[in-house]
Design an enzyme around this catalytic site. Structure first.
Site, PDB file in Angstrom:
ATOM      1  N   SER A  35      66.519  18.706 -16.362  1.00 19.62           N
ATOM      2  CA  SER A  35      65.234  18.065 -16.658  1.00 19.62           C
ATOM      3  C   SER A  35      64.660  17.251 -15.505  1.00 19.62           C
ATOM      4  O   SER A  35      63.564  16.716 -15.623  1.00 19.62           O
ATOM      5  CB  SER A  35      65.373  17.164 -17.892  1.00 19.62           C
ATOM      6  OG  SER A  35      66.284  16.114 -17.658  1.00 19.62           O
ATOM      7  N   LYS A  65      64.061   9.195 -24.249  1.00 23.02           N
ATOM      8  CA  LYS A  65      63.370   9.009 -22.974  1.00 23.02           C
ATOM      9  C   LYS A  65      62.111   8.159 -23.149  1.00 23.02           C
ATOM     10  O   LYS A  65      61.760   7.374 -22.262  1.00 23.02           O
ATOM     11  CB  LYS A  65      63.031  10.371 -22.367  1.00 23.02           C
ATOM     12  CG  LYS A  65      64.269  11.133 -21.910  1.00 23.02           C
ATOM     13  CD  LYS A  65      63.952  12.517 -21.379  1.00 23.02           C
ATOM     14  CE  LYS A  65      65.227  13.220 -20.906  1.00 23.02           C
ATOM     15  NZ  LYS A  65      64.980  14.573 -20.393  1.00 23.02           N
TER      16      LYS A  65
END
Length: 599
Positions: free
Chosen positions: A479, A522
């Site tokens: 990611s 996140k």
């Protein structure tokens, strides 16, 4: 010989022999084999109609065998133990189920704060069972980090349904015999966990929680996942056969709830039989409510302290959560609260307070942000945000780990320049996937720079060093791809990225941005670092939309599917040329057109 009368015998699943009758058994009777046979017959008499015919047939055969054996022989003991297990199971005994959705909702709300999507899914599960009139169906798997309440949710489901609850862990289990028992041909043979479960709860329809199913062990000779498959598969568990009992047992009425930290570690055949409910964890506001409504009150009672003697301010509680307990769960938060109350209890005892004379000390303790460190020590965690304004070559990314989400800086610098010296060196204890992402990002960044500034030979003539801070922490995953590209381009153009910007997303060689996981974690990390602008892959738009409104409030979130969109957002660069893909398609079209003119 004296015969035990049925009125002196209580036929319950956990009764071996009436205590009063045992005290009357003489030494002579202990050598009478028919006495033991009679005990078994009296036990099964009240439930004879409920015992399956194939089991009853085995019982009768073993009883005939028992009478023929000498009571002093080892085979007699083995046969009697086998009959004891066969007749002690709760044949035909079921708990009365309650499919009241409103009652279930109340129980879940009382036991757990937040987790609305989890509760909703469980209520849907109960509603379907009410319409069907049975709870036979898929297995539930609660997936999430430690301490988020997976086990307590399982207990709440059992309470809501009115079922008995039984829990066992399979973490590290590598022996099939632990689950399915050991065959009677071996010494010290015993049934497996499922038979022990039915004996313990006394019903054939309990809620069985199988903990840590993602941590199953494995031997070269056998695989416990295969044994669990026979238990969990609705098509197979109606005919479950324990190795020791060697008769089929119907487990189709048992409701199985499994727990796991990482779904990817569950064997694929088992995962296929499960319906996964993800529990991603709690945000700071959720933890504040849980601490106020549950943890502080419970800990206060357990430590013998009156609630009015301790006042914990909101600022202290928030500091405790953000600087000591950032984990997605609340287990560590509970430990720290217990630590505070233990120190207060010690102070009270030193002043002469006790259970007999609690009125000796009426002193009040005020816990605020200024004296919190006196009770729990110095902060164990610090702010993730290292830079107020990221310098050239540094970009903030996002990651997930055991403590939840966190910011992740990608730093790049040039270590050597010269014609043809282009290259890349990587540090930061990165895993194989992340190293590949760095190489892909380097290639994509070179291609973009060639398109934007053909005369800029920075990548061809510069040896670069990419580093991810916190080198002692292993890191892996794809990611950070888009973050790495942005870091390379920032260094090549000598231009820092926009302030308070963070991004996450996997990138392909053609510049496509692919979805990632851990959107909630996140987002929490970005809020904690006071970031205002976030970039997510377009494929994660639905995940972000499902987040709570208070979590999304105040964030400027952009969803992208091409890296060129990130380029514009990060550098405020107004590209004078069309997008790369469009230019390629236009070139192809012109070539086809010209080729057609000469045919």
């Amino acid at each position: 010989m004296k015969i035990i009368s049925s009125k002196n015998y209580t036929a319950t699943p956990n009764t071996w022999m009436n205590k009063e009758r045992v005290s009357q058994v003489t030494e002579e009777e202990m050598h009478d084999e028919s006495l033991f046979s009679e005990v078994i017959r009296i036990r099964i008499e009240p439930i004879k109609e409920k015992i399956p015919k194939h089991v009853l047939k085995v019982i009768e055969e073993e009883l005939e065998k028992l009478v023929m054996l000498e009571s002093s022989s080892s085979e007699f003991t083995h046969t009697y133990d086998y009959l004891d297990w066969l007749t002690i199971l709760p044949w035909g005994n079921f708990s009365d189920e309650n499919f009241d959705v409103l009652r279930a909702e109340k129980i879940l709300d009382n036991d757990h704060y937040g987790l609305s999507h989890v509760k909703e899914r469980i209520l849907e599960f109960i509603a379907v069972r009410r319409l069907k009139g049975t709870s036979k169906g898929k297995v539930i798997c609660l997936s999430g980090p430690p301490g988020v309440g997976k086990t307590s949710i399982g207990r709440a489901i059992a309470r809501a349904l009115g079922r008995k609850f039984f829990r066992f862990s399979v973490g590290g289990l590598s022996d099939v015999d632990e689950i399915k028992g050991l065959r009677r041909s071996y010494d010290n043979a015993l049934p497996g966990k499922m038979v022990n479960c039915l004996k313990s709860v006394g019903t054939l329809n309990p809620l069985v929680m199988i903990d840590e199913i993602d941590k199953l062990g494995k031997r070269q000779s056998d695989d416990p996942a295969n044994a669990l498959l026979e238990i969990l598969d609705p098509e197979q568990n109606a005919y479950f056969r324990d190795h020791y009992l060697d008769v089929t047992i119907d487990l189709s009425k048992v409701l199985f709830v499994c727990t796991a930290n990482v779904v990817d570690m569950i064997p694929e055949p088992l995962l296929d039989r499960m319906e996964v409910i993800n529990i991603s964890g709690y945000i700071t506001d959720d933890k504040m409510h849980i601490a106020r409504d549950h943890l502080l009150k419970t800990t206060c009672m357990e430590c013998g302290i009156k609630p009015e003697q301790v006042v914990v301010s909101d600022a202290a509680l928030r500091s405790l959560i953000e600087n000591y307990c950032r984990e997605p769960g609340v287990r560590n938060l509970q430990k720290h609260i217990e630590k505070i109350y233990r120190k207060i209890a010690l102070k009270l005892v030193r002043e002469g307070a006790s259970a007999e004379t609690p009125e000796v000390s009426v002193k009040k303790f005020m816990i605020d942000e200024s004296n919190l460190a006196d009770y729990v020590g110095k902060p164990e965690l610090y702010a993730d945000k290292i830079y107020e304004q990221t310098p050239v070559g540094v970009v903030m990314g996002l990651s997930t780990k055991s403590t939840g989400g966190s910011t992740l800086y990608i730093e790049t610098t040039s270590v050597e320049e010269g014609e043809g010296k282009g290259g890349l060196h990587i540090t930061g204890q990165l895993g194989d996937v992340m190293k590949e992402s760095a190489e892909i990002a380097h290639t994509v960044a070179r291609r973009i720079m060639l398109e934007k500034e053909p005369k800029n030979l920075f990548f061809a003539n510069s040896k670069l060093h990419l580093h991810v801070p916190e080198g002692a922490t292993p890191k892996d995953g794809p990611s950070a791809g888009c973050t790495m590209i942005t870091s390379f381009l920032s260094l090549a153009m000598k231009k820092p990225v926009r302030k308070d910007l963070t991004m996450t997303g996997e990138v392909t060689l053609t510049g496509r941005i692919l979805p990632i996981g851990g959107v909630k974690e996140k987002t929490i990390a970005a809020r904690r670092s006071q970031v205002k602008m976030m970039i997510f892959p377009e494929g994660n738009r639905r995940d972000f939309d499902e987040l709570a409104c208070n979590l999304k409030e105040g964030l400027d979130v952009h969803f992208v599917d091409e890296y060129e969109q990130i380029f514009e957002l990060a550098f405020g660069y107004n590209m004078g040329s069309p997008p790369l893909n469009f230019r390629r398609s236009l070139t192809s079209f012109m070539w086809d057109l010209l080729s057609g003119c000469f045919l």
